[in-house]
Design a protein around this motif. Structure first.
Motif, mmCIF file in Angstrom:
data_model
loop_
_atom_site.group_PDB
_atom_site.id
_atom_site.type_symbol
_atom_site.label_atom_id
_atom_site.label_comp_id
_atom_site.label_asym_id
_atom_site.label_seq_id
_atom_site.Cartn_x
_atom_site.Cartn_y
_atom_site.Cartn_z
ATOM 1 N N ILE A 31 0.922 -0.922 0.308
ATOM 2 C CA ILE A 31 -0.304 -0.002 0.164
ATOM 3 C C ILE A 31 0.613 1.164 0.064
ATOM 4 C CG2 ILE A 31 -1.711 0.763 1.110
ATOM 5 C CD1 ILE A 31 -2.928 -1.547 -0.173
ATOM 6 N N GLY A 32 1.947 1.134 0.549
ATOM 7 C CA GLY A 32 2.975 2.689 1.001
ATOM 8 C C GLY A 32 3.626 2.689 -0.289
ATOM 9 N N ILE A 33 4.024 1.802 -2.138
ATOM 10 C CA ILE A 33 4.439 1.419 -2.615
ATOM 11 C C ILE A 33 3.088 2.292 -3.866
ATOM 12 C CG2 ILE A 33 4.423 0.159 -5.052
ATOM 13 C CD1 ILE A 33 6.578 -1.651 -3.338
ATOM 14 N N LEU A 34 2.322 1.802 -3.354
ATOM 15 C CA LEU A 34 0.237 2.601 -4.560
ATOM 16 C C LEU A 34 0.895 4.236 -3.936
ATOM 17 C CD1 LEU A 34 -1.837 -0.010 -4.633
ATOM 18 C CD2 LEU A 34 -0.353 0.455 -5.932
ATOM 19 N N LEU A 35 0.365 4.307 -3.357
ATOM 20 C CA LEU A 35 0.793 6.246 -2.224
ATOM 21 C C LEU A 35 1.834 7.013 -2.879
ATOM 22 C CD1 LEU A 35 -0.630 5.782 1.315
ATOM 23 C CD2 LEU A 35 -2.320 6.609 -0.258
ATOM 24 N N GLU A 36 2.759 5.986 -2.492
ATOM 25 C CA GLU A 36 4.500 6.760 -3.217
ATOM 26 C C GLU A 36 3.882 7.690 -4.226
ATOM 27 O OE1 GLU A 36 7.619 4.172 -0.285
ATOM 28 O OE2 GLU A 36 7.413 4.385 -2.987
ATOM 29 N N ARG A 37 2.958 6.443 -5.346
ATOM 30 C CA ARG A 37 2.984 6.670 -6.921
ATOM 31 C C ARG A 37 2.057 7.443 -7.257
ATOM 32 N NH1 ARG A 37 4.246 -0.229 -8.715
ATOM 33 N NH2 ARG A 37 5.940 0.278 -8.208
ATOM 34 N N GLU A 38 0.763 7.162 -6.869
ATOM 35 C CA GLU A 38 -0.272 8.086 -6.753
ATOM 36 C C GLU A 38 -0.922 8.741 -5.271
ATOM 37 O OE1 GLU A 38 -3.186 6.122 -9.611
ATOM 38 O OE2 GLU A 38 -2.236 4.575 -9.001
ATOM 39 N N PRO A 39 -0.293 9.548 -4.758
ATOM 40 C CA PRO A 39 -0.778 10.173 -3.205
ATOM 41 C C PRO A 39 -2.384 9.750 -3.468
ATOM 42 C CG PRO A 39 0.557 11.179 -4.528
ATOM 43 C CD PRO A 39 0.509 10.444 -5.309
ATOM 44 N N GLU A 40 -3.008 10.311 -4.884
ATOM 45 C CA GLU A 40 -4.833 10.402 -4.406
ATOM 46 C C GLU A 40 -5.333 9.091 -4.837
ATOM 47 O OE1 GLU A 40 -6.104 13.451 -3.413
ATOM 48 O OE2 GLU A 40 -4.138 13.705 -3.098
ATOM 49 N N ILE A 41 -4.994 8.094 -4.622
ATOM 50 C CA ILE A 41 -5.394 6.774 -4.861
ATOM 51 C C ILE A 41 -6.677 6.704 -4.689
ATOM 52 C CG2 ILE A 41 -3.589 5.511 -3.971
ATOM 53 C CD1 ILE A 41 -3.557 3.209 -5.603
ATOM 54 N N PHE A 42 -6.480 6.761 -2.992
ATOM 55 C CA PHE A 42 -7.993 6.180 -2.649
ATOM 56 C C PHE A 42 -8.402 7.907 -1.846
ATOM 57 C CE2 PHE A 42 -4.736 3.965 -0.127
ATOM 58 C CZ PHE A 42 -4.599 2.385 -0.969
ATOM 59 N N LYS A 43 -8.663 8.497 -3.818
ATOM 60 C CA LYS A 43 -10.073 9.658 -3.158
ATOM 61 C C LYS A 43 -10.659 9.669 -3.312
ATOM 62 C CE LYS A 43 -10.583 15.032 -4.421
ATOM 63 N NZ LYS A 43 -9.409 15.602 -5.159
ATOM 64 N N GLY A 44 -12.234 9.963 -3.141
ATOM 65 C CA GLY A 44 -13.627 9.572 -2.971
ATOM 66 C C GLY A 44 -13.615 8.157 -2.640
ATOM 67 N N LYS A 45 -12.851 7.261 -1.943
ATOM 68 C CA LYS A 45 -13.047 5.696 -1.516
ATOM 69 C C LYS A 45 -12.886 5.520 0.194
ATOM 70 C CE LYS A 45 -10.650 3.074 -5.352
ATOM 71 N NZ LYS A 45 -10.933 3.863 -6.404
ATOM 72 N N ARG A 46 -13.737 4.675 0.824
ATOM 73 C CA ARG A 46 -14.339 4.512 1.666
ATOM 74 C C ARG A 46 -12.784 3.254 1.910
ATOM 75 N NH1 ARG A 46 -19.995 2.247 4.114
ATOM 76 N NH2 ARG A 46 -20.326 4.235 4.435
ATOM 77 N N VAL A 47 -12.034 3.294 3.011
ATOM 78 C CA VAL A 47 -11.102 2.215 2.972
ATOM 79 C C VAL A 47 -10.988 2.491 4.696
ATOM 80 C CG1 VAL A 47 -8.484 1.907 2.513
ATOM 81 C CG2 VAL A 47 -10.160 3.307 0.832
ATOM 82 N N VAL A 48 -11.010 0.683 4.430
ATOM 83 C CA VAL A 48 -10.557 0.141 5.839
ATOM 84 C C VAL A 48 -9.061 -0.598 6.073
ATOM 85 C CG1 VAL A 48 -11.417 -0.781 8.775
ATOM 86 C CG2 VAL A 48 -13.140 0.805 6.820
ATOM 87 N N PHE A 49 -8.463 0.067 6.802
ATOM 88 C CA PHE A 49 -7.002 -0.947 6.935
ATOM 89 C C PHE A 49 -7.298 -2.132 7.825
ATOM 90 C CE2 PHE A 49 -2.370 -0.552 7.349
ATOM 91 C CZ PHE A 49 -1.765 -1.700 6.706
ATOM 92 N N ALA A 50 -6.853 -2.306 8.401
ATOM 93 C CA ALA A 50 -6.752 -4.209 9.551
ATOM 94 C C ALA A 50 -5.947 -4.199 9.681
ATOM 95 C CB ALA A 50 -9.170 -4.231 9.386
ATOM 96 N N THR A 51 -5.126 -4.204 10.138
ATOM 97 C CA THR A 51 -4.506 -5.362 11.284
ATOM 98 C C THR A 51 -4.408 -6.533 12.233
ATOM 99 O OG1 THR A 51 -2.892 -3.436 12.325
ATOM 100 C CG2 THR A 51 -2.454 -3.789 10.103
ATOM 101 N N LEU A 52 -4.305 -7.367 11.755
ATOM 102 C CA LEU A 52 -4.876 -8.724 12.813
ATOM 103 C C LEU A 52 -4.147 -9.229 13.231
ATOM 104 C CD1 LEU A 52 -7.571 -10.182 10.610
ATOM 105 C CD2 LEU A 52 -7.695 -7.765 11.833
ATOM 106 N N GLY A 53 -3.578 -8.862 14.420
ATOM 107 C CA GLY A 53 -2.197 -9.479 15.889
ATOM 108 C C GLY A 53 -0.900 -9.197 14.728
ATOM 109 N N SER A 54 -0.506 -7.463 14.387
ATOM 110 C CA SER A 54 0.602 -7.521 13.623
ATOM 111 C C SER A 54 1.471 -7.529 14.108
ATOM 112 C CB SER A 54 -0.031 -5.454 13.010
ATOM 113 O OG SER A 54 1.143 -5.049 13.101
ATOM 114 N N ALA A 55 2.672 -7.907 12.543
ATOM 115 C CA ALA A 55 3.692 -7.485 13.103
ATOM 116 C C ALA A 55 4.389 -7.064 12.445
ATOM 117 C CB ALA A 55 4.577 -9.670 12.848
ATOM 118 N N ILE A 56 4.377 -4.884 12.376
ATOM 119 C CA ILE A 56 5.359 -4.489 11.428
ATOM 120 C C ILE A 56 5.982 -4.362 12.510
ATOM 121 C CG2 ILE A 56 4.624 -2.337 10.915
ATOM 122 C CD1 ILE A 56 2.195 -2.689 9.932
#
Length: 393
Positions: free
Chosen positions: A247-272
């Protein structure tokens, strides 16, 4: 609250030896469990031919006790297109070598994580995760020490060096036929590969991994072109680091990629933070910041007290170096509330099994349900509020 009629889901799976087909089969089983518990119908479609990563449609439906004013209908129906972004290709590549090469690679990754401050960060923020990190290496180091002791036993007993002709093979038999089968109960070599992948995702210095993520970014970009009421980007365990990169790659290329969308980023037991706490993980930490600052993305970080393989109550965005950015909403769940007492008693000592429960079906209604989040009629954002209904009516 308006119900969801069409949803697109991008699910980044955890570090497991399962391909997309196997993950889809598990999703179908879990969905049937959820439907039985909550009282709705579910139909999991076949895999779309030629889709990479694999995708399939899930249709859920139910009848309401009374018509909802927002829908004007006594029933509801939701269609969710699930894109299962697994990284089984990478798992198989890391497990392809012989046992000796896997052990060497594992200990090398252990040393690299220690040198880059990862272990220090684990114990600082989540000591149980630090123990999870050390366990397979300490277990294997102990076995190697015992193997060496057996090999040099004749010398310790002042026997002739010729006696090592039997002690050496005996030591080797102990390691191969006793320790290795025993260690598989704890998935030791699999965990070694997990830490090798953590280093790769932190350093981003492996061409094969980077090319794979570029390919997945292209596929995810295509999936985001589908029209939907809601877009859920879910990830489990190691998959959260993969998702953050993609998702970071996409945002770097297109900062407005999610404009007009309802987006939920759900990390479950995240190991980031498994990767991001390494000093070299500057790119991953930067991409965490991009996601956190994207105004269209609502970040839900689902954590569990009894899961030692996550960073419980740790603010992932702030610890990744962005204290001034919008923070992920912490959702604290209890596995024992999702399962019957007997079922929970059977699995509670198996930490990897407890860690998988985020994406498995429930035995009873609880505040969190993976199927409802990704295929249910309510917006995924309802899981951020414990008082919100999980089902209409």
């Amino acid at each position: 609250m308006k119900l969801i009629e069409k949803r697109v889901v991008l699910h980044f799976t955890g570090f497991e030896p399962l391909d997309g087909v196997a993950h889809r089969a598990r999703y179908e089983r879990s969905a049937r469990q959820s439907a039985a518990v909550w009282g709705y119908s579910v139909e999991t479609g076949a895999t779309d031919e030629g889709s990479v990563p694999i995708s399939f449609e899930v249709t859920t439906a139910g009848a309401l006790a009374a018509p909802e004013p927002e829908t004007g209908s006594p029933g509801w129906k939701t269609k969710s297109r699930i894109h299962m972004v697994d990284h089984d290709t990478l798992v198989r590549k890391l497990r392809a070598g012989n046992t000796l090469s896997q052990i060497i690679a594992g200990f090398r990754s252990c040393a690299e994580i220690m040198l880059e401050g990862g272990m220090r960060g684990y114990f600082r923020h989540a000591w149980r995760f630090g123990l999870f990190f050390l366990f397979p290496f300490l277990l294997t180091a102990l076995a190697i020490a015992l193997t060496a002791q057996i090999a040099i036993l004749p010398y310790a007993l002042s026997f002739s060096p010729w006696h090592m002709l039997w002690s050496g093979p005996l030591a080797l038999c102990f390691f191969i036929f006793a320790f290795l089968p025993f260690s598989e109960r704890f998935h030791t070599l699999h965990l070694f590969a997990d830490w090798v992948m953590a280093v790769a995702l932190g350093r981003m210095d492996r061409t094969d991994f980077n090319d794979w993520m570029e390919d997945r970014a292209t596929a995810v970009r295509k999936a985001l072109d589908e029209e939907a009421d809601e877009y859920v980007i879910s990830s489990h365990s190691m998959g959260s680091s993969v998702a953050a990169h993609v998702i970071g790659i996409l945002l770097e290329r297109e900062p407005e990629i999610f404009k007009g969308k309802r987006v939920v980023f759900a990390t479950l037991g995240s190991a980031i933070l498994q990767c991001a706490l390494m000093s070299s993980a500057t790119l991953l930490r930067a991409r965490v910041g991009l996601i956190a600052r994207c105004p269209e993305i609502s970040w839900l970080d689902v954590q569990c007290l009894t899961d030692s393989i996550n960073f419980y109550k740790v603010p992932v965005v702030a610890v990744s170096g962005h204290p001034d950015a919008p923070q992920a909403k912490l959702i604290l769940i209890r596995v024992k509330q999702m399962l019957t007492r007997e079922h929970y008693r059977k699995i509670r000592k198996d930490q990897l099994r407890v860690h998988r429960q985020y994406v498995l079906g429930p035995d009873q209604q609880a505040s969190f349900d993976f199927t409802l989040m990704t295929a249910g009629p309510m917006p995924a954002s309802v899981f951020a509020d414990p008082d919100e209904k999980r089902m209409p009516g």
